[in-house]
Design an enzyme around this catalytic site. Structure first.
Site, short mmCIF file in Angstrom:
data_model
loop_
_atom_site.label_atom_id
_atom_site.label_comp_id
_atom_site.label_asym_id
_atom_site.label_seq_id
_atom_site.Cartn_x
_atom_site.Cartn_y
_atom_site.Cartn_z
N GLU A 293 0.73 -1.39 0.01
CA GLU A 293 -0.42 0.05 -0.18
C GLU A 293 0.83 1.44 0.15
O GLU A 293 0.63 2.20 -0.43
CB GLU A 293 -0.99 -0.03 0.94
CG GLU A 293 -2.10 0.30 0.68
CD GLU A 293 -3.38 0.50 1.76
OE1 GLU A 293 -3.83 -1.02 1.90
OE2 GLU A 293 -3.35 1.48 2.99
N HIS A 319 7.32 -26.65 0.06
CA HIS A 319 6.54 -27.68 -0.25
C HIS A 319 5.42 -27.33 -1.17
O HIS A 319 4.34 -27.74 -1.25
CB HIS A 319 6.22 -28.21 1.12
CG HIS A 319 6.94 -29.28 2.13
ND1 HIS A 319 8.29 -30.73 1.20
CD2 HIS A 319 7.86 -28.73 2.81
CE1 HIS A 319 9.21 -30.58 1.68
NE2 HIS A 319 8.45 -29.35 2.97
N LYS A 433 -13.23 2.26 -2.60
CA LYS A 433 -14.19 2.52 -0.67
C LYS A 433 -15.33 3.19 -1.38
O LYS A 433 -16.29 3.62 -1.23
CB LYS A 433 -13.06 3.35 -0.34
CG LYS A 433 -12.47 2.88 0.15
CD LYS A 433 -11.88 3.50 1.59
CE LYS A 433 -10.75 3.24 2.62
NZ LYS A 433 -10.70 4.12 4.19
O1 PA5 Z 1 -2.98 1.92 5.77
C1 PA5 Z 1 -3.62 2.46 6.00
O2 PA5 Z 1 -3.63 3.41 5.83
C2 PA5 Z 1 -4.86 1.50 5.90
O3 PA5 Z 1 -5.20 -0.13 5.02
C3 PA5 Z 1 -6.19 1.67 6.68
O4 PA5 Z 1 -5.03 1.35 8.15
C4 PA5 Z 1 -7.68 0.88 6.44
O5 PA5 Z 1 -8.49 1.21 5.16
C5 PA5 Z 1 -8.55 1.34 7.82
O6 PA5 Z 1 -8.95 2.35 8.11
P1 PA5 Z 1 -8.85 3.28 9.52
O7 PA5 Z 1 -8.35 2.67 10.37
O8 PA5 Z 1 -9.07 4.49 8.85
O9 PA5 Z 1 -10.30 2.49 9.43
#
Ligand code: PA5
Length: 459
Positions: A293, A319, A433
């Site tokens: 990410e 494996h 989203k």
């Molecule tokens: O790293 C990130 O920003 C995302 O993976 C968030 O942790 C994830 O989308 C969850 O978001 P939030 O903590 O706002 O619910």
């Protein structure tokens, strides 16, 4: 022992032309890293890298420990409700320090600390099974969301809240929640304030996937008896090492630079993290989210970059995936992680009448076997001209795990600078989203055309 990174098998003397010429570490790669390090230092000076302040904030950590203590050991179960960066760290800490079988242990063996579950996916069968299984009157739900608005987490909160209200009534239901969220923004903060639900704060400049050493990871850790100051201590020591200007003395710099060069110059965009330790399996999933990410992005010039992180587990994946790593395309770097076994290494006994097909095992331990598997795989890859790194975490205690978290977080921001992307944002997640909101009927959000999501051709 402090964490060590062995990079011998990334270099030409070990793996031939698939490796990096060692001369470059003091030459162009050092220069490249110096520029990345300056860029990261500038972002830090601008206040963007809040995760680097967390290991120093002992006051906040003590506040979290006090909240954990205030719940006492009254709750038998603690359920972290969150997704992505709001869930993966808690799981990595639980499995890393308490062990993957923690929830199956007796109360006595857990010293009456609660079982710890992480509910991330809104899959109805899992959610129903967990809520049906737990004694909800003895369960605390720690709802974690930085934004305080993520659909999956908020939906789970509503489902759990509804179940609790029906079971214990409105007033008592509130006592089963603790929120961890932004200090000011978001629906979760607003609910906390309106209903008097206690809420821990995530510093505004700490993003989800960099939040494991904030109350996001620290609360579940403290509530299950983990020494959170040791976790932060290990992170502090590692942070210091990751600020060294010399590439060959900087563990995060070296990881980031060697993995980046493997991708950008040697055609190796797949970065496998392969611990030989069941306790680090969840850590590999935490790494996967952090690396993916943070680094998979559009560049300002309109290009597309980003390595593909791939979690694996030794010896299980010998494996499954290792055949691909050995003979498939030359597009991977494997980062092995070793750590000492926890407790008894488990001696392998003699078998009555064993011949040489079994006899060689007797007198060894399972820990020795697992480590031999790791060393053999490293050597086999090397012989095939396939580069790898090995992180030696030493004894896998709170200090070491804190060090491993910080190591990869620092490596991620260095890698961001090397790839020329912002590792702290995630604009690519947004469209999905918004379309989800539209499909679920949230006012102001467009839903895709009928048929667009299900397709018109299928067999
Ligand atoms: O790293 C990130 O920003 C995302 O993976 C968030 O942790 C994830 O989308 C969850 O978001 P939030 O903590 O706002 O619910």
């Amino acid at each position: 022992m402090s964490i060590r990174i062995d990079y011998t098998n990334m270099l030409t003397p070990a793996v031939g032309s698939g490796g990096v010429d060692p001369q470059r570490l003091g030459g162009d790669l050092q220069e490249r890293f110096a520029r990345a390090r300056d860029a990261v230092a500038a972002r830090r000076a601008g206040g963007a890298l809040g995760f680097l302040d967390l290991p120093h904030d002992l006051e906040a950590a003590r506040g979290v420990a006090a909240v954990a203590e205030s719940f006492g050991q009254w709750f038998e179960n603690l359920v972290v409700v969150g997704i992505g960066g709001s869930a993966l760290g808690a799981r990595a800490v639980r499995d890393g320090l308490l062990g993957p079988l923690w929830n199956q242990w007796s109360d006595e063996r857990r010293e009456h600390y609660p079982r710890l579950y992480v509910l991330d996916n809104p899959d109805p069968s899992t959610v129903r099974a967990l809520l049906d299984e737990l004694d909800l009157t003895r369960t605390l739900f720690n709802v974690v969301s930085k934004s305080g608005s993520t659909a999956e987490t908020m939906a789970l909160y509503l489902v759990i809240e509804g179940r609790l209200r029906a079971l214990v009534g409105d007033e008592a239901a509130r006592g089963h929640f603790l929120f961890t969220t932004d200090p000011e923004r978001g629906a979760l903060r607003a609910i906390a304030e309106a209903e008097g639900i206690p809420a821990l704060s995530i510093p505004p400049n700490v993003g989800g996937r960099f939040s494991v050493l904030s109350p996001v990871g620290l609360f579940p850790a403290a509530a299950t008896g983990v020494d959170i100051e040791a976790l932060l201590g290990g992170a502090r020591t590692m942070a210091e090492r990751c600020e060294a200007p010399a590439l060959t003395e900087n563990p995060a710099g070296l990881l980031a630079t060697l993995l980046h060069v493997a991708d950008s110059e040697y055609g190796r965009p797949i970065h496998v993290l392969m611990p030989y330790h069941d306790r680090l399996r969840a850590f590999a999933l935490w790494y996967q989210q952090l690396w993916a990410e943070s680094l998979g992005k559009h560049t300002p010039g309109g290009g597309h970059v980003g390595p593909t992180p791939l979690p694996a587990l030794g010896a299980v994946d010998q494996h499954a995936q290792v055949q691909l790593f050995m003979e498939g395309p030359h597009d991977k770097v494997v980062v092995f992680v070793r750590a000492e076994p926890h407790g008894d290494p488990v001696a392998i006994p003699d078998h009555r009448g064993a011949d040489e097909t079994l006899g060689y095992l007797a007198g060894h331990t399972l820990a020795e076997l697992l480590d031999a598997e790791r060393r053999a795989t490293t050597e086999a890859l090397r012989r095939g001209g396939r580069p790898s790194l090995t992180i030696d975490a030493g004894r896998l205690d709170a200090e070491a795990l804190g060090g491993l978290f910080l190591l990869w977080e620092y490596a991620t921001v260095y890698a961001g600078a090397l790839y020329g992307v912002d590792p702290l944002d995630q604009p690519g997640v947004e469209l999905g989203k918004r379309l989800t909101y539209g499909l679920m009927g949230r006012p102001g959000f467009e839903a895709p055309e009928p048929g667009a999501t299900d397709g018109t051709r299928a067999v």
